[in-house]
Design an enzyme around this catalytic site. Structure first.
Site, short mmCIF file in Angstrom:
data_model
loop_
_atom_site.label_atom_id
_atom_site.label_comp_id
_atom_site.label_asym_id
_atom_site.label_seq_id
_atom_site.Cartn_x
_atom_site.Cartn_y
_atom_site.Cartn_z
N LYS A 205 0.57 1.15 1.29
CA LYS A 205 1.36 2.97 0.99
C LYS A 205 1.79 3.14 -0.44
O LYS A 205 1.93 4.27 -0.97
CB LYS A 205 1.66 3.12 2.00
N GLN B 226 7.40 5.67 9.45
CA GLN B 226 6.27 5.14 10.11
C GLN B 226 6.63 4.50 11.23
O GLN B 226 7.67 3.98 12.04
CB GLN B 226 6.56 3.29 9.29
N ASP C 113 2.37 13.65 8.34
CA ASP C 113 1.51 12.45 9.49
C ASP C 113 1.18 13.85 10.22
O ASP C 113 0.52 13.35 10.82
CB ASP C 113 2.46 12.18 9.75
#
Ligand code: NAD
Length: 294
Positions: free
Chosen positions: A54, A98, A121
């Site tokens: 990422k 995460q 997200d």
């Protein structure tokens, strides 16, 4: 019939090139540079690899990347304070924590602390709620990747019979909602579904998101159907040497590709799309926060 193999790696590259063009346009016309903050807690090796990718890809498309590695024993309250600090930072347009988090931390509380406008997200209840109602919120990255691949492969999805296998908040449910908004007739199968083979055989589109190696048998697939395999499963591969492993999806790829019209491989299918869609979402979030119509 031999299926067209949908090349997720190449498609993700195309998506990233589009993101890089948008980032350059934002800088040129509005002097705005999107910023993505990624927080990782603890030392899960798979998450570390994913986060490294990422960070690398964020830089490659010209965005600012902010990377925070917090120790395994970070207190939930401290993590939430970090999230709140980033909520208030104008250089940060997208925040990703995460998952999974260490067991002592309540994931819902942490995700719930992210400002919905920065939730790239798409997991905050405001965004899941918008997806289930009027739309217009941030869409989770892997489901967005599935839909982009389907539209690129099939064009208009209107009227297609779509089967989503799996009903998780992360993949199955949002994929089903996105397919519905593309005017598909959607069925959701899950662990209690009876006659999964019959459901697969009736579907023009199959999206498998289960996490069981090759559980969707190739001979269930309707001839000409499009198959999107989200599953990532590591299985033993003694043919490669002692202790070696390989990745397989939720679909029996070799047999299914003899019947499907198009199919994603594992690896190299849906996987690469997830980060590309995260970067795309960060541009979308930046534009919304600055009232910019690119
Ligand atoms: P999950 O464990 O949260 O959900 C699995 C779903 O499968 C559940 O809803 C369950 O009802 C369903 N299921 C279980 N057994 C079943 C059966 N026998 N028949 C039908 N349905 C069954 O998993 P998830 O987070 O949705 O992830 C699914 C898979 O996708 C995993 O392999 C995961 O690694 C992979 N994944 C890939 C990406 C990516 O490509 N970037 C992203 C997220 C998840």
């Amino acid at each position: 019939m031999t299926a067209r193999i949908i090349d997720g790696k190449a498609f993700a590259q195309t998506v990233r090139e589009g993101v890089a063009r948008d980032v350059a346009a934002l800088a040129a016309t509005h002097s705005v540079k999107p910023g993505l903050a990624v927080i990782i807690v603890g030392y899960d090796p798979a998450s570390q690899v994913y986060v490294r990718n990422k960070v690398k890809q964020t830089a490659e498309v010209g965005m600012n990347g902010f990377h925070f590695e917090l120790p395994e024993d970070t207190a939930e309250a401290d993590l939430i304070s970090k999230v709140k600090e980033l909520n208030g930072d104008p250089a940060v347009n997208g925040i990703l924590v995460q998952l999974p988090l260490p067991k002592h931390i309540n994931e819902a509380a942490v995700v719930g602390a992210i400002a919905p406008a920065k939730d790239v997200d798409g997991l905050h209840v405001v965004n899941t709620g918008l997806l289930a109602s009027s739309g217009g919120g941030m869409v989770p990255c892997t489901p967005l990747g599935c839909i982009l691949m389907l539209k690129d492969t099939l064009g208009d999805l209107t009227g297609k019979k779509a089967l989503v296998i799996g009903r998780s908040i992360l993949v199955g449910k949002p994929v089903a909602q996105l397919l519905l908004s593309e005017n598909c007739t959607v069925t959701i199968a899950h662990s209690r579904t009876k006659n999964l083979a019959g459901e697969v055989a009736a579907a023009d589109i199959v999206v498998a998101a289960v996490g069981i190696p090759e559980m969707v048998k190739g001979d269930w697939v309707k001839p000409g159907a499009t198959v999107i395999d989200v599953g990532i499963n590591r299985v033993p591969a003694p043919e490669r040497g002692e202790g070696k492993t390989r990745l397989v999806g939720d679909v029996e790829f070799a047999a299914a590709s003899k019947r499907a019209g198009a199919i994603t491989p594992v690896p190299g299918g849906v996987g690469p799309m997830t980060i590309a869609c995260l970067l795309k979402n960060t541009v979308t979030a930046t534009c919304k926060q600055h009232n910019i119509d690119l």
